[in-house]
Design a protein around this motif. Structure first.
Motif: not given
Length: 456
Positions: A108-120
């Protein structure tokens, strides 16, 4: 030691006379009195590279060649802090922050860290604002020798690179199983002892340890409901005689999982409520002996904390409690970043968002309760004061290094503030919509505290 913020410029090898020559803007050269044309040490995290320093009047920042940038994991255009130590001719850039996360989704290149991608991504943006560099890694990315880490950072897109051991590790592992892996424990111990890396939020908190520790402080003890590590039926019987409502909570639980609520009714029978994903399962028993017989199997499977139940204020007939986020800031001191109200969902007796709870502003929630206007004002102030005192109490009485704490508080119908529990891994994926480029105060403080720890 003072520090400044500068931009890293990465230039192709053909444009640099030598691989280990770096070009430093004249403004910075003058500010730190750095001799030009001499050899110096460039430090980034735990990596130290011998370089030749050349100054340039037209340059605002630090220019390095592609090969050296690759070796350090740096990319063009980032903003980092800079400091210089004349005695050792050492130029340090950073701080380099490593965030240890639970999982990576390479598909998932756009969400590599799942639910915390936006936080990262928010952390990346905050580092650009304050001058720092952050990368993210999992327990599987830790190499045996711990001389480097294969991690991920953002440079127009999420990219994987090799990075030096960071100046600061921010532990965002969200399961005890991962955190307790021998490789993770060894890594955290080694980077602290071998490299002097600061590791914060280094462990989960245990409910029993927290309450036992805070009881030592008389000022805090008055905010603690009676609470013990559950041992046997005799303890259950004694507690049920003293308190009309009891809670049994897994000492290593989270998200409201596994909580049991026991209520004594007017006819001396007992009602048991169990949390489930679909709501609450309720059973009635004729005696406390019957209650114990029904739950003994659960109590053998894991350790529980038995805690005095409270008569909480309600909004619209639903219990309300409060989550305070308490963080260390740019000078290392604790402060309250935010306090929000959490109202339990329908058919639930816990307010966790995972159980259907909803968030609101403290003032809005208090207006819906039976508290008077004067009580509401007092409670608003007390919530912040007690949360701050609890964080300082954790620092004093609980072993470990914490940079942020989620402090769960309750208010009873008389307006008294009580501690429910303390969470060293407050959630970063509450779903709050953010405009592009917005950086929450909590994320800014995380980066500022990491800069403080690293001496920037």
């Amino acid at each position: 030691m003072t520090s400044t913020k500068l931009t890293i410029h990465v230039q192709g090898t053909s444009g640099m006379s030598q691989e280990h020559t770096v070009v430093l803007g004249e403004r910075v050269v003058r500010q730190y009195k750095i001799p030009s044309g001499v050899n110096a040490t460039l430090q980034f995290g735990t990596s130290k590279q011998q370089v030749k320093v050349v100054s340039a009047s037209h340059l605002d920042g630090l220019r390095i060649g592609e090969s050296l940038a690759r070796k350090l994991g740096l990319h063009h255009g980032i903003q980092v802090g800079f400091r210089y130590k004349a005695s050792g001719r050492t130029m340090t850039i950073g701080p380099l922050i490593g965030v240890m996360v639970s999982r990576m989704y390479p598909g998932s290149p756009d969400r590599p860290f799942g639910a915390i991608t936006a936080f990262c991504k928010e952390l990346v943006d905050a580092c650009q604002t304050f001058g720092a560099f952050v990368y993210f890694f999992t327990a599987d990315d830790i190499s045996g020798g711990h001389s480097h880490i294969e991690g991920w950072t953002y440079a127009g897109r999420w990219r994987q690179s090799d990075f030096p051991i960071p100046d600061v590790v921010y532990n965002r592992l969200t399961t005890r199983k991962l955190e307790n892996k021998p490789s993770v424990q060894h890594f955290m111990k080694e980077v602290k002892s071998r490299y002097g890396t600061a590791v914060f939020n280094e462990k989960y908190l245990n409910k029993t340890d927290v309450f036992d520790a805070l009881k030592q402080d008389s000022a805090l003890a008055r905010h603690l409901p009676e609470s013990h590590l559950f041992k046997n039926f005799a303890m259950l019987k004694a507690m049920s005689a003293r308190h009309p409502v009891l809670f049994l909570k897994p000492i290593t639980g989270s998200l409201g999982k596994g909580i049991i609520r026991i209520s004594r009714t007017s006819n001396q029978s007992y009602t048991c409520q169990f949390t489930s994903l679909n709501g609450t399962i309720k059973q009635t028993f004729s005696s406390i002996d019957a209650v114990f017989a029904a739950i003994a199997g659960k109590l053998k499977q894991r350790r529980y904390q038995i805690q005095q139940g409270l008569t909480l204020i309600e909004a619209g007939g639903r219990p309300v409690d409060f989550r305070a986020l308490v963080q260390r800031g740019p000078a290392g001191a604790w402060g309250v970043t935010s306090v929000v109200a959490r109202t339990a969902g329908s058919n639930h007796f816990v307010s966790n968002l995972a159980r259907g709870g909803t968030l609101s502003r403290v003032k809005e929630a208090l207006l819906k309760t039976s508290l008077s206007a004067a009580q509401q004002r007092t409670v608003s102030l007390q919530l912040r004061k007690v949360a701050l005192d609890i964080a300082k109490g954790i620092e004093t009485h609980v072993k470990g290094h914490f940079g942020e704490l989620g402090v769960d508080l309750a208010v009873d119908t008389s307006g008294k503030v009580w501690l429910l529990e303390v969470n060293s891994k407050p959630s970063k994926n509450d779903g709050t919509p953010l405009a592009d480029g917005t950086i929450r105060p909590s994320v800014k403080l995380t980066v500022q505290y990491a800069r403080y720890l690293a001496g920037f």
